[in-house]
Scaffold this motif. Structure first.
Motif, PDB file in Angstrom:
ATOM      1  N   PHE A  60      24.510 -81.904 -30.749  1.00 42.93           N
ATOM      2  CA  PHE A  60      24.197 -83.220 -30.209  1.00 42.93           C
ATOM      3  C   PHE A  60      23.834 -84.236 -31.295  1.00 42.93           C
ATOM      4  N   TRP A  68      36.098 -85.932 -28.690  1.00 45.10           N
ATOM      5  CA  TRP A  68      35.942 -85.613 -27.269  1.00 45.10           C
ATOM      6  C   TRP A  68      37.290 -85.537 -26.553  1.00 45.10           C
ATOM      7  N   HIS A  92      35.339 -95.697 -29.822  1.00 45.24           N
ATOM      8  CA  HIS A  92      34.280 -95.299 -28.898  1.00 45.24           C
ATOM      9  C   HIS A  92      32.998 -96.071 -29.173  1.00 45.24           C
ATOM     10  N   ARG A  96      31.290 -98.410 -26.470  1.00 45.25           N
ATOM     11  CA  ARG A  96      29.989 -98.003 -25.929  1.00 45.25           C
ATOM     12  C   ARG A  96      28.940 -99.096 -26.163  1.00 45.25           C
ATOM     13  N   LEU A 251      34.217 -95.408 -14.740  1.00 44.72           N
ATOM     14  CA  LEU A 251      32.816 -95.357 -14.317  1.00 44.72           C
ATOM     15  C   LEU A 251      32.713 -94.903 -12.865  1.00 44.72           C
ATOM     16  N   LEU A 308      18.319 -80.898 -10.758  1.00 41.95           N
ATOM     17  CA  LEU A 308      19.308 -81.033 -11.850  1.00 41.95           C
ATOM     18  C   LEU A 308      19.177 -79.900 -12.863  1.00 41.95           C
ATOM     19  N   GLY A 314      27.363 -81.516 -13.944  1.00 41.54           N
ATOM     20  CA  GLY A 314      28.182 -81.315 -15.142  1.00 41.54           C
ATOM     21  C   GLY A 314      27.787 -79.954 -15.708  1.00 41.54           C
ATOM     22  N   ALA A 317      30.335 -78.831 -20.423  1.00 41.64           N
ATOM     23  CA  ALA A 317      30.958 -79.972 -21.120  1.00 41.64           C
ATOM     24  C   ALA A 317      31.241 -79.533 -22.553  1.00 41.64           C
ATOM     25  N   TYR A 340      29.253 -76.317 -24.033  1.00 40.98           N
ATOM     26  CA  TYR A 340      27.879 -75.966 -23.686  1.00 40.98           C
ATOM     27  C   TYR A 340      27.759 -75.981 -22.171  1.00 40.98           C
ATOM     28  N   PHE A 381      22.520 -84.228 -18.596  1.00 42.18           N
ATOM     29  CA  PHE A 381      23.340 -85.387 -18.948  1.00 42.18           C
ATOM     30  C   PHE A 381      23.810 -85.312 -20.401  1.00 42.18           C
ATOM     31  N   ARG A 387      25.339 -89.084 -24.965  1.00 37.80           N
ATOM     32  CA  ARG A 387      24.683 -88.736 -23.715  1.00 37.80           C
ATOM     33  C   ARG A 387      25.276 -89.578 -22.585  1.00 37.80           C
ATOM     34  N   LEU A 389      26.304 -92.052 -20.069  1.00 42.37           N
ATOM     35  CA  LEU A 389      25.970 -93.473 -20.053  1.00 42.37           C
ATOM     36  C   LEU A 389      25.260 -93.875 -18.757  1.00 42.37           C
TER      37      LEU A 389
HETATM   38  C1  HEM Z   1      24.049 -86.640 -11.594  1.00 42.56           C
HETATM   39  C2  HEM Z   1      25.014 -87.415 -12.056  1.00 42.56           C
HETATM   40  C3  HEM Z   1      25.659 -87.277 -13.412  1.00 42.56           C
HETATM   41  C4  HEM Z   1      25.703 -86.183 -14.248  1.00 42.56           C
HETATM   42  C5  HEM Z   1      25.113 -84.795 -14.024  1.00 42.56           C
HETATM   43  C6  HEM Z   1      26.433 -86.607 -15.432  1.00 42.56           C
HETATM   44  C7  HEM Z   1      26.657 -85.781 -16.527  1.00 42.56           C
HETATM   45  C8  HEM Z   1      27.356 -86.167 -17.661  1.00 42.56           C
HETATM   46  C9  HEM Z   1      27.649 -85.316 -18.781  1.00 42.56           C
HETATM   47  C10 HEM Z   1      27.196 -83.849 -18.897  1.00 42.56           C
HETATM   48  C11 HEM Z   1      28.349 -86.040 -19.681  1.00 42.56           C
HETATM   49  C12 HEM Z   1      28.959 -85.516 -20.987  1.00 42.56           C
HETATM   50  C13 HEM Z   1      28.037 -85.608 -22.153  1.00 42.56           C
HETATM   51  C14 HEM Z   1      28.666 -84.913 -23.359  1.00 42.56           C
HETATM   52  O1  HEM Z   1      29.834 -85.156 -23.676  1.00 42.56           O
HETATM   53  O2  HEM Z   1      27.983 -84.084 -23.975  1.00 42.56           O
HETATM   54  C15 HEM Z   1      28.515 -87.375 -19.130  1.00 42.56           C
HETATM   55  C16 HEM Z   1      29.171 -88.399 -19.752  1.00 42.56           C
HETATM   56  C17 HEM Z   1      29.368 -89.639 -19.187  1.00 42.56           C
HETATM   57  N1  HEM Z   1      28.883 -90.090 -17.976  1.00 42.56           N
HETATM   58 FE1  HEM Z   1      27.780 -89.042 -16.676  1.00 42.56          FE
HETATM   59  N2  HEM Z   1      26.794 -87.915 -15.280  1.00 42.56           N
HETATM   60  C18 HEM Z   1      26.343 -88.366 -14.075  1.00 42.56           C
HETATM   61  C19 HEM Z   1      26.472 -89.637 -13.548  1.00 42.56           C
HETATM   62  C20 HEM Z   1      27.101 -90.677 -14.169  1.00 42.56           C
HETATM   63  C21 HEM Z   1      27.177 -92.034 -13.664  1.00 42.56           C
HETATM   64  C22 HEM Z   1      26.521 -92.525 -12.372  1.00 42.56           C
HETATM   65  C23 HEM Z   1      27.928 -92.758 -14.547  1.00 42.56           C
HETATM   66  C24 HEM Z   1      28.316 -94.220 -14.524  1.00 42.56           C
HETATM   67  C25 HEM Z   1      28.271 -95.008 -13.486  1.00 42.56           C
HETATM   68  C26 HEM Z   1      28.292 -91.853 -15.619  1.00 42.56           C
HETATM   69  C27 HEM Z   1      29.047 -92.214 -16.728  1.00 42.56           C
HETATM   70  C28 HEM Z   1      29.314 -91.391 -17.801  1.00 42.56           C
HETATM   71  C29 HEM Z   1      30.095 -91.804 -18.945  1.00 42.56           C
HETATM   72  C30 HEM Z   1      30.770 -93.167 -19.151  1.00 42.56           C
HETATM   73  C31 HEM Z   1      30.131 -90.719 -19.825  1.00 42.56           C
HETATM   74  C32 HEM Z   1      30.817 -90.662 -21.183  1.00 42.56           C
HETATM   75  C33 HEM Z   1      29.891 -91.235 -22.231  1.00 42.56           C
HETATM   76  C34 HEM Z   1      30.499 -91.265 -23.617  1.00 42.56           C
HETATM   77  O3  HEM Z   1      31.364 -90.443 -23.881  1.00 42.56           O
HETATM   78  O4  HEM Z   1      30.060 -92.112 -24.426  1.00 42.56           O
HETATM   79  N3  HEM Z   1      27.778 -90.618 -15.354  1.00 42.56           N
HETATM   80  N4  HEM Z   1      27.887 -87.423 -17.898  1.00 42.56           N
END
Ligand code: HEM
Length: 449
Positions: A60, A68, A92, A96, A251, A308, A314, A317, A340, A381, A387, A389
């Motif tokens: 991390f 990615w 990215h 971001r 999103l 959670l 998730g 990932a 992980y 997350f 992490r 977003l």
């Molecule tokens: C309980 C709900 C959610 C869980 C468990 C979750 C979990 C995750 C996880 C595990 C990752 C990957 C992190 C990594 O690559 O190590 C991720 C990435 C991401 N999530 Fe979520 N997420 C949730 C809700 C949301 C919501 C509501 C949004 C937006 C409205 C969102 C937007 C994103 C985006 C854009 C990424 C990529 C970020 C990047 O690569 O810079 N997620 N999420």
């Protein structure tokens, strides 16, 4: 490189079959046998699994060491080439920096009233003695919330239509890999392509209309922000229309199935564990919640954190290594795909006392049973610069829906047995969560849109 622990080559076929049937159960077993770092598969399907805080430490830190897209590219068919989740390197970082402020706490707080309104609108349809699949009902509600938060009031009357247009494309991405892309009428790929076209028509029309009518970045919706915001570190560089489209659609995709799954598990756990629902109701009290009140609800916070922990949507990932890293004493070479699993790590007995019990109190610093979580042992997350977003948006949404549920309806599970798990990218309760509505405490608001 020293050979990583893991099942011998001759057992890989069997492991693969088990992984298809129950991937997370199999991962727990592999971790028990081989420890925090192990490899499965072969050739392009070789994966290195990093389980637990020690193995996570370098995973991390530093975005430049990882790519990615190699792991996330199956979502390109829906999300588009420029979505954050499939972007790497400078692209990215720039995207971001531009998108992130749309998800700061101040802006998320402004979405709370619409979350409350949509929750009440869902519960308004429930009648005493009726039977409901609460996961399915709230999933639709969550889709409306994310679409309204993104597009604002202008598209709120078309939130269901936009969601319905997009759904076949989301369903395609959720299918087990490898993706089969046969473009004949009736095939999932054909439906997904049509869904993307029909979604894009609507999204580009909205982008166009906004540009023509003048964009307001201070509008509460995310689209307004994306159209107007520029890179704080660049030279005023803004997102192109295609980039805006890709962020908006991705999103919705990233936020909707994951959050629905989390709400499904949380409500199931709150009903299946004696006393939790009543204690939540006592804490939430009367009157709809608002952003300020939400922050003071520590038991609600504990229930959501604990859900959670045990059921992180998730559940797995990963990323590709661009340079070697050290994981719990093992050298992992450049080129490896490192995965992980929050699901496995968050159930480890060596870091979580009584790991399989649902204990919201473990998150309350004022409770004698509180234990400070070990760094990087709680990663629903992810962590670090990539992490999730939308984590604060998701947490707020789950809390609002749960608070409104305990306040307005009395529910009883039709079966207390823990639902089976489906999928690992948005791990949800298979078949949903079926409940009987024992009573409706407060007539919820009538639908307004
Ligand atoms: C309980 C709900 C959610 C869980 C468990 C979750 C979990 C995750 C996880 C595990 C990752 C990957 C992190 C990594 O690559 O190590 C991720 C990435 C991401 N999530 Fe979520 N997420 C949730 C809700 C949301 C919501 C509501 C949004 C937006 C409205 C969102 C937007 C994103 C985006 C854009 C990424 C990529 C970020 C990047 O690569 O810079 N997620 N999420």
């Amino acid at each position: 490189m020293t050979r990583l622990p893991g099942p011998p080559l001759w057992r890989q076929g069997l492991i693969g079959l088990r992984m298809r049937r129950d991937p997370l159960g199999e991962l727990i077993e592999l971790h028990r046998r081989h420890g925090p770092v192990f490899a499965t598969g072969a050739g392009p399907l070789k994966f290195v699994w990093l389980i637990g805080p020690d193995a996570h430490r370098e995973l991390f830190v530093g975005v430049d060491r990882f790519a990615w897209r190699d792991v996330t590219k199956p979502v390109v068919v829906v999300d588009g080439e420029t979505a954050l989740v499939v972007s790497d390197g400078e692209d990215h970082e720039r995207r971001r920096r531009i998108v992130q402020p749309a998800f700061n706490i101040r802006r998320i707080d402004r979405h709370v009233p619409l979350m409350v309104e949509e929750a009440r609108r869902t519960f308004a349809r429930w009648v005493p003695d009726g039977e409901v699949n609460i996961y399915e009902d709230l999933r639709r509600c969550i889709r409306r919330i994310v679409i309204r938060a993104l597009f604002g009031d202008r598209l709120s009357t078309r939130a269901d239509e936009l969601g319905d247009r997009l759904q076949p494309a989301l369903d395609f991405v959720d299918r087990p890999l490898p993706q089969v892309k046969i473009d004949l009428p009736g095939t999932p790929w054909h439906r997904a392509r049509a869904a993307r076209r029909r979604t894009d028509e609507l999204v580009f029309a909205e982008i166009d209309a906004r540009r023509k009518s003048g964009v307001d970045a201070d509008a509460d919706d995310v689209l307004g922000w994306l159209l107007d915001a520029s890179d704080p570190e660049g030279e005023g560089g803004q997102l192109s229309d295609q980039e805006v489209r890709d962020q908006v659609v991705s999103l919705i995709a990233a936020g909707y199935e994951t959050t629905s799954a989390a709400v499904g598990w949380t409500i199931w756990a709150a009903l299946a564990n004696g006393g939790v629902w009543d204690r939540l109701r006592e804490e939430v009290g009367d009157g709809p919640v608002d952003a300020e009140r939400l922050r003071g609800l520590t038991y609600l916070d504990g229930v959501v954190s604990e859900s959670l922990r045990l059921w992180p949507p998730g559940a797995v990932a990963g990323r590709k290594l661009l340079e070697p890293i050290d994981a719990a004493g093992y050298g992992i070479p450049a080129g490896a795909i490192a995965l992980y699993s929050p699901f496995v790590t968050q159930r480890l007995p060596e870091v979580w006392p009584d790991p399989l019990s649902f204990r919201p109190e473990r998150w309350d610093k004022n409770d004698p049973r509180y234990v400070e979580p070990v760094h990087l042992s709680y990663v629903p997350f992810g962590a670090g610069p990539r992490r999730c977003l939308g984590f604060a948006f998701a947490l707020t949404e789950i809390k609002v829906l749960l608070a409104e549920a305990v306040r307005t309806v009395d529910l009883e599970l039709l079966t207390t047995e823990e639902p089976r798990r489906q999928s690992i990218a948005s791990m949800r309760p298979r078949g949903g969560v079926r409940v009987r509505v024992r009573g409706v405490r407060e007539p919820a608001a009538r639908a307004t849109t």
